[in-house]
Design a protein around this motif. Sequence first.
Motif, PDB file in Angstrom:
ATOM      1  N   THR A 141       0.834  -1.193   0.000  1.00 56.35           N
ATOM      2  CA  THR A 141       0.000   0.000   0.000  1.00 56.35           C
ATOM      3  C   THR A 141       0.871   1.246   0.000  1.00 56.35           C
ATOM      4  N   SER A 142       0.308   2.349  -0.493  1.00 56.28           N
ATOM      5  CA  SER A 142       0.951   3.648  -0.405  1.00 56.28           C
ATOM      6  C   SER A 142       0.171   4.473   0.606  1.00 56.28           C
ATOM      7  N   ASP A 143       0.860   5.178   1.479  1.00 55.64           N
ATOM      8  CA  ASP A 143       0.196   5.979   2.503  1.00 55.64           C
ATOM      9  C   ASP A 143       0.942   7.293   2.623  1.00 55.64           C
ATOM     10  N   THR A 144       0.356   8.365   2.100  1.00 57.22           N
ATOM     11  CA  THR A 144       0.992   9.670   2.108  1.00 57.22           C
ATOM     12  C   THR A 144      -0.043  10.739   2.402  1.00 57.22           C
ATOM     13  N   ALA A 145       0.268  11.604   3.346  1.00 59.80           N
ATOM     14  CA  ALA A 145      -0.577  12.769   3.661  1.00 59.80           C
ATOM     15  C   ALA A 145      -2.015  12.385   3.982  1.00 59.80           C
ATOM     16  N   GLY A 146      -2.196  11.199   4.562  1.00 61.44           N
ATOM     17  CA  GLY A 146      -3.540  10.763   4.930  1.00 61.44           C
ATOM     18  C   GLY A 146      -4.283   9.999   3.862  1.00 61.44           C
ATOM     19  N   LEU A 147      -3.696   9.865   2.670  1.00 65.35           N
ATOM     20  CA  LEU A 147      -4.296   9.055   1.608  1.00 65.35           C
ATOM     21  C   LEU A 147      -3.640   7.677   1.593  1.00 65.35           C
ATOM     22  N   ARG A 148      -4.451   6.643   1.507  1.00 66.12           N
ATOM     23  CA  ARG A 148      -3.934   5.279   1.511  1.00 66.12           C
ATOM     24  C   ARG A 148      -4.408   4.557   0.260  1.00 66.12           C
ATOM     25  N   LEU A 149      -3.463   4.030  -0.525  1.00 65.09           N
ATOM     26  CA  LEU A 149      -3.769   3.340  -1.770  1.00 65.09           C
ATOM     27  C   LEU A 149      -3.448   1.859  -1.637  1.00 65.09           C
ATOM     28  N   ASP A 150      -4.372   1.022  -2.065  1.00 63.13           N
ATOM     29  CA  ASP A 150      -4.152  -0.422  -2.103  1.00 63.13           C
ATOM     30  C   ASP A 150      -4.166  -0.864  -3.559  1.00 63.13           C
ATOM     31  N   PRO A 151      -2.991  -1.212  -4.144  1.00 66.70           N
ATOM     32  CA  PRO A 151      -2.932  -1.547  -5.571  1.00 66.70           C
ATOM     33  C   PRO A 151      -3.621  -2.852  -5.934  1.00 66.70           C
ATOM     34  N   HIS A 152      -3.874  -3.714  -4.958  1.00 62.39           N
ATOM     35  CA  HIS A 152      -4.506  -4.997  -5.241  1.00 62.39           C
ATOM     36  C   HIS A 152      -6.015  -4.859  -5.441  1.00 62.39           C
ATOM     37  N   THR A 153      -6.627  -3.934  -4.701  1.00 62.30           N
ATOM     38  CA  THR A 153      -8.072  -3.732  -4.805  1.00 62.30           C
ATOM     39  C   THR A 153      -8.430  -2.424  -5.490  1.00 62.30           C
ATOM     40  N   LEU A 154      -7.427  -1.579  -5.767  1.00 62.66           N
ATOM     41  CA  LEU A 154      -7.626  -0.247  -6.344  1.00 62.66           C
ATOM     42  C   LEU A 154      -8.508   0.625  -5.450  1.00 62.66           C
ATOM     43  N   ARG A 155      -8.400   0.414  -4.144  1.00 69.09           N
ATOM     44  CA  ARG A 155      -9.156   1.241  -3.196  1.00 69.09           C
ATOM     45  C   ARG A 155      -8.291   2.405  -2.739  1.00 69.09           C
ATOM     46  N   VAL A 156      -8.927   3.564  -2.599  1.00 71.23           N
ATOM     47  CA  VAL A 156      -8.264   4.763  -2.095  1.00 71.23           C
ATOM     48  C   VAL A 156      -9.038   5.234  -0.875  1.00 71.23           C
ATOM     49  N   MET A 157      -8.334   5.338   0.252  1.00 71.73           N
ATOM     50  CA  MET A 157      -8.966   5.764   1.490  1.00 71.73           C
ATOM     51  C   MET A 157      -8.389   7.103   1.935  1.00 71.73           C
ATOM     52  N   ALA A 158      -9.273   8.014   2.304  1.00 75.11           N
ATOM     53  CA  ALA A 158      -8.879   9.266   2.952  1.00 75.11           C
ATOM     54  C   ALA A 158      -9.391   9.172   4.378  1.00 75.11           C
ATOM     55  N   GLY A 159      -8.528   8.724   5.289  1.00 71.91           N
ATOM     56  CA  GLY A 159      -8.989   8.388   6.627  1.00 71.91           C
ATOM     57  C   GLY A 159      -9.893   7.178   6.542  1.00 71.91           C
ATOM     58  N   ALA A 160     -11.128   7.316   7.034  1.00 71.00           N
ATOM     59  CA  ALA A 160     -12.082   6.212   6.977  1.00 71.00           C
ATOM     60  C   ALA A 160     -12.983   6.295   5.753  1.00 71.00           C
ATOM     61  N   ARG A 161     -12.744   7.278   4.897  1.00 74.37           N
ATOM     62  CA  ARG A 161     -13.610   7.506   3.741  1.00 74.37           C
ATOM     63  C   ARG A 161     -12.999   6.924   2.484  1.00 74.37           C
ATOM     64  N   GLU A 162     -13.785   6.116   1.760  1.00 72.35           N
ATOM     65  CA  GLU A 162     -13.302   5.578   0.489  1.00 72.35           C
ATOM     66  C   GLU A 162     -13.672   6.512  -0.648  1.00 72.35           C
ATOM     67  N   LEU A 163     -12.684   6.778  -1.508  1.00 69.09           N
ATOM     68  CA  LEU A 163     -12.900   7.651  -2.653  1.00 69.09           C
ATOM     69  C   LEU A 163     -13.040   6.798  -3.914  1.00 69.09           C
ATOM     70  N   ALA A 164     -13.931   7.216  -4.796  1.00 68.51           N
ATOM     71  CA  ALA A 164     -14.198   6.453  -6.023  1.00 68.51           C
ATOM     72  C   ALA A 164     -13.306   6.954  -7.147  1.00 68.51           C
ATOM     73  N   LEU A 165     -12.233   6.220  -7.421  1.00 68.08           N
ATOM     74  CA  LEU A 165     -11.316   6.556  -8.509  1.00 68.08           C
ATOM     75  C   LEU A 165     -11.403   5.514  -9.607  1.00 68.08           C
ATOM     76  N   GLY A 166     -11.315   5.972 -10.847  1.00 71.91           N
ATOM     77  CA  GLY A 166     -11.211   5.059 -11.966  1.00 71.91           C
ATOM     78  C   GLY A 166      -9.837   4.422 -11.998  1.00 71.91           C
ATOM     79  N   ARG A 167      -9.696   3.399 -12.849  1.00 65.60           N
ATOM     80  CA  ARG A 167      -8.446   2.658 -12.940  1.00 65.60           C
ATOM     81  C   ARG A 167      -7.279   3.556 -13.334  1.00 65.60           C
ATOM     82  N   VAL A 168      -7.460   4.393 -14.344  1.00 63.94           N
ATOM     83  CA  VAL A 168      -6.375   5.263 -14.792  1.00 63.94           C
ATOM     84  C   VAL A 168      -6.051   6.313 -13.739  1.00 63.94           C
ATOM     85  N   GLU A 169      -7.080   6.875 -13.117  1.00 62.31           N
ATOM     86  CA  GLU A 169      -6.840   7.888 -12.087  1.00 62.31           C
ATOM     87  C   GLU A 169      -6.089   7.294 -10.898  1.00 62.31           C
ATOM     88  N   PHE A 170      -6.405   6.028 -10.566  1.00 59.57           N
ATOM     89  CA  PHE A 170      -5.673   5.370  -9.480  1.00 59.57           C
ATOM     90  C   PHE A 170      -4.195   5.252  -9.827  1.00 59.57           C
TER      91      PHE A 170
END
Length: 240
Positions: A141-170
């Motif tokens: 996972t990548s975790d910077t400035a409160g954003l957490r990225l999981d490359p296996h699930t393409l999930r982006v979390m801002a704290g406890a909030r999941e953000l909806a990103l497309g594949r390219v944007e991720f």
Amino acid sequence: MPAAHILVIENDRATQQLIALNLGMAGHVVSCAPDAASALMLLEDDCPDLILLDWNLPECRRGLSGLALVRRLRTQPRTRALPVMMVTARASEADKIMALEGGADDYMTKPFSPREMLARVHALLRRAPRSAGWQGSAHDTSDTAGLRLDPHTLRVMAGARELALGRVEFKLLDVLMRHPGRIHSRAQLLDQVWGNAVYLEERTVDTHVGRLRSALQPAGYQRRIETVRGSGYRFVGAAA
């Protein structure tokens, strides 16, 4: 190249059989669908490793062309990261750009040789997210400035909030976040996010940066994607 499950969505039976035959001879498992509705039914039961998709599908029942189907797949978490190659007789530059910006990962025009098809298929499979195809983060996972990225699930979390990103944007955010503060030119981002095997104009980067900022806006992170005039873009790790 390990065997992969490939879904061929093609309404011309002769072309469908030709593609399936050559993929099967290369050791892959192939499923076929003649239209978008049939493909969506197959995708409900199983998610393949790659889709080969004709643009000019019959727009019946659910009324989806190949391009509309790609766009739909990119909105679904389960298929957001699924590699898609458009296989079509539409050969204009405008069509290619429209398909790639619409969510396709590669574009092959008919007629094509089986060798070219297999080379493109294997290149896409190597670049797929589960294989760290875009040279993803060194860690899970990548975790910077409160954003957490999981490359296996393409999930982006801002704290406890999941953000909806497309594949390219991720993928774009992942590249920027791995080096906070570093300026990435548009050409560098094209190479790292899309790969040098596809042709896109640099303005494509601007389009997807705009979409990325829109996706980050609900959590207030859009200003962390900073435009550096005349140079490119960077992720601002410290508070802006």
